[in-house]
Design an enzyme around this catalytic site. Structure first.
Site, PDB file in Angstrom:
ATOM      1  N   ASN A  10       9.173 -19.839   3.854  1.00 45.86           N
ATOM      2  CA  ASN A  10      10.107 -20.837   3.319  1.00 45.86           C
ATOM      3  C   ASN A  10       9.578 -22.228   3.675  1.00 45.86           C
ATOM      4  OD1 ASN A  10      12.257 -22.442   2.582  1.00 45.86           O
ATOM      5  ND2 ASN A  10      13.591 -21.783   4.265  1.00 45.86           N
ATOM      6  N   TRP A  11       9.052 -22.908   2.652  1.00 46.11           N
ATOM      7  CA  TRP A  11       8.419 -24.218   2.906  1.00 46.11           C
ATOM      8  C   TRP A  11       9.436 -25.336   3.101  1.00 46.11           C
ATOM      9  CZ3 TRP A  11       3.627 -24.941  -0.841  1.00 46.11           C
ATOM     10  CH2 TRP A  11       2.713 -23.922  -0.593  1.00 46.11           C
ATOM     11  N   LYS A  12      10.689 -25.059   2.766  1.00 45.12           N
ATOM     12  CA  LYS A  12      11.732 -26.108   2.825  1.00 45.12           C
ATOM     13  C   LYS A  12      11.265 -27.319   1.988  1.00 45.12           C
ATOM     14  CE  LYS A  12      13.015 -24.316   7.274  1.00 45.12           C
ATOM     15  NZ  LYS A  12      13.960 -24.423   8.344  1.00 45.12           N
ATOM     16  N   HIS A  97      20.655 -19.650   2.374  1.00 45.41           N
ATOM     17  CA  HIS A  97      19.998 -20.126   3.599  1.00 45.41           C
ATOM     18  C   HIS A  97      20.993 -20.991   4.377  1.00 45.41           C
ATOM     19  CE1 HIS A  97      17.301 -22.256   6.295  1.00 45.41           C
ATOM     20  NE2 HIS A  97      16.465 -21.241   6.119  1.00 45.41           N
ATOM     21  N   GLU A 168      19.090 -14.121   9.893  1.00 48.89           N
ATOM     22  CA  GLU A 168      18.593 -15.344  10.532  1.00 48.89           C
ATOM     23  C   GLU A 168      19.678 -15.939  11.423  1.00 48.89           C
ATOM     24  OE1 GLU A 168      15.205 -17.443   8.435  1.00 48.89           O
ATOM     25  OE2 GLU A 168      16.982 -18.083   7.385  1.00 48.89           O
ATOM     26  N   GLY A 174      14.317 -23.104  13.594  1.00 50.13           N
ATOM     27  CA  GLY A 174      13.806 -24.414  14.026  1.00 50.13           C
ATOM     28  C   GLY A 174      13.877 -24.588  15.536  1.00 50.13           C
ATOM     29  N   SER A 214      12.168 -19.022  14.071  1.00 48.21           N
ATOM     30  CA  SER A 214      11.092 -19.344  15.022  1.00 48.21           C
ATOM     31  C   SER A 214      10.054 -18.234  15.174  1.00 48.21           C
ATOM     32  CB  SER A 214      11.697 -19.733  16.381  1.00 48.21           C
ATOM     33  OG  SER A 214      12.523 -20.866  16.217  1.00 48.21           O
ATOM     34  N   GLY A 235       9.659 -20.071   8.554  1.00 52.03           N
ATOM     35  CA  GLY A 235       9.776 -21.474   8.154  1.00 52.03           C
ATOM     36  C   GLY A 235       8.520 -22.246   8.511  1.00 52.03           C
TER      37      GLY A 235
END
Ligand code: PEP
Length: 257
Positions: A10-12, A97, A168, A174, A214, A235
């Site tokens: 997931n590149w955000k 998400h 998640e 993060g 993470s 991520g």
């Protein structure tokens, strides 16, 4: 569930340019062609999707979107429909998400999106997870149960097999460390149990469950082998070209379970 592992990046809202996006995608695609037991999906921002769908299909490499709207077309400024995504060759869509939920996507909206994605012939990667852990009262189990139940409300039982679940825990996204693999195992069993209440035990046994929060190339193999999940939603590490390549290699090189 199959023996194959699924790694979703997931590149955000990254990277800043199309040139960079092409470079990161090309590396992922190149390594993916060498994978024997693993499939890779990258989910870049909408604007890059068209340019990154491979001209020739690659068995182990696919493109996903980070979101989609549930309406087919019309006056929905800023939104992108599942039909549009399907038309350009996108195969997966991340739904629910925690960052989208934080911006207003309720469980009801998530359920509508899941239905729309499946109806368009795409595969939804549905994110669920508790915001925090209640060590004493264990109330996070109830929170998670409600979220899962409501996120699939009205989704027909027969499409349960087309769903990918991404567990998640929001507090691990993060963060510095992932959830412990032993805890991931326990929570993934719980998630499957709740999923089976909605879709039946047979479907729940088959459903693909990913862990996200993470993950990096160092912890990926342990999370899969001890956490007993079918793959990972990644991520930050998915944008680190070296890290993502190492992660894919580490997962693909694991002893088959
Ligand atoms: C995510 O955004 O879904 C995620 C898991 O991010 P990270 O791997 O950076 O924690």
């Amino acid at each position: 569930m199959t023996n194959r592992k699924l790694i979703v990046g997931n590149w955000k809202m990254n990277p800043g340019t199309l040139a960079e996006a092409k470079k990161i995608a090309a590396r992922a695609r190149r390594i993916a062609t060498t994978l024997e037991h693993t499939d890779a999906v990258i989910c870049p921002p909408f604007v890059f999707l068209g340019a990154l769908v491979p001209k020739k299909p690659v068995k182990q490499f696919h493109i996903g979107a980070q979101s989609a709207y549930f309406e087919e077309s019309g006056a929905f400024t800023g939104e992108v429909s599942v039909t549009m995504l399907h038309d350009i060759g996108v195969e997966y869509v991340i739904v629910g998400h925690s960052e989208e939920r934080a911006r207003g996507d309720t469980d009801e909206i998530v359920a509508k999106k899941v239905k729309a994605v499946i109806e368009a012939g795409l595969t939804p990667i549905v994110c669920v997870g508790e915001a925090s852990r209640d060590i004493e009262g264990a109330s996070h189990y109830d929170v998670l149960k409600e979220q899962i139940k409501n996120s699939f409300a009205g989704v027909p039982k027969r499409v349960g097999r087309d769903i990918i679940l991404a567990y998640e825990p929001v507090w691990a996204i993060g963060a510095k460390e992932s959830m412990l693999p032993e805890q991931i195992y326990e929570m993934s069993l719980f998630v499957k149990k709740v999923f089976s209440d909605a879709f039946g035990a047979e479907t729940a046994v088959e459903v693909t469950v990913l862990y996200g929060g993470s993950v990096n190339y160092r912890n990926a193999a342990d999370i899969i082998s001890i956490g007993k999940v079918d793959g990972l939603l990644v991520g930050r590490e998915s944008l680190n070209t070296v890290g993502f390549v190492e992660l894919l290699k580490a997962v693909d090189g694991m002893k088959q379970q």
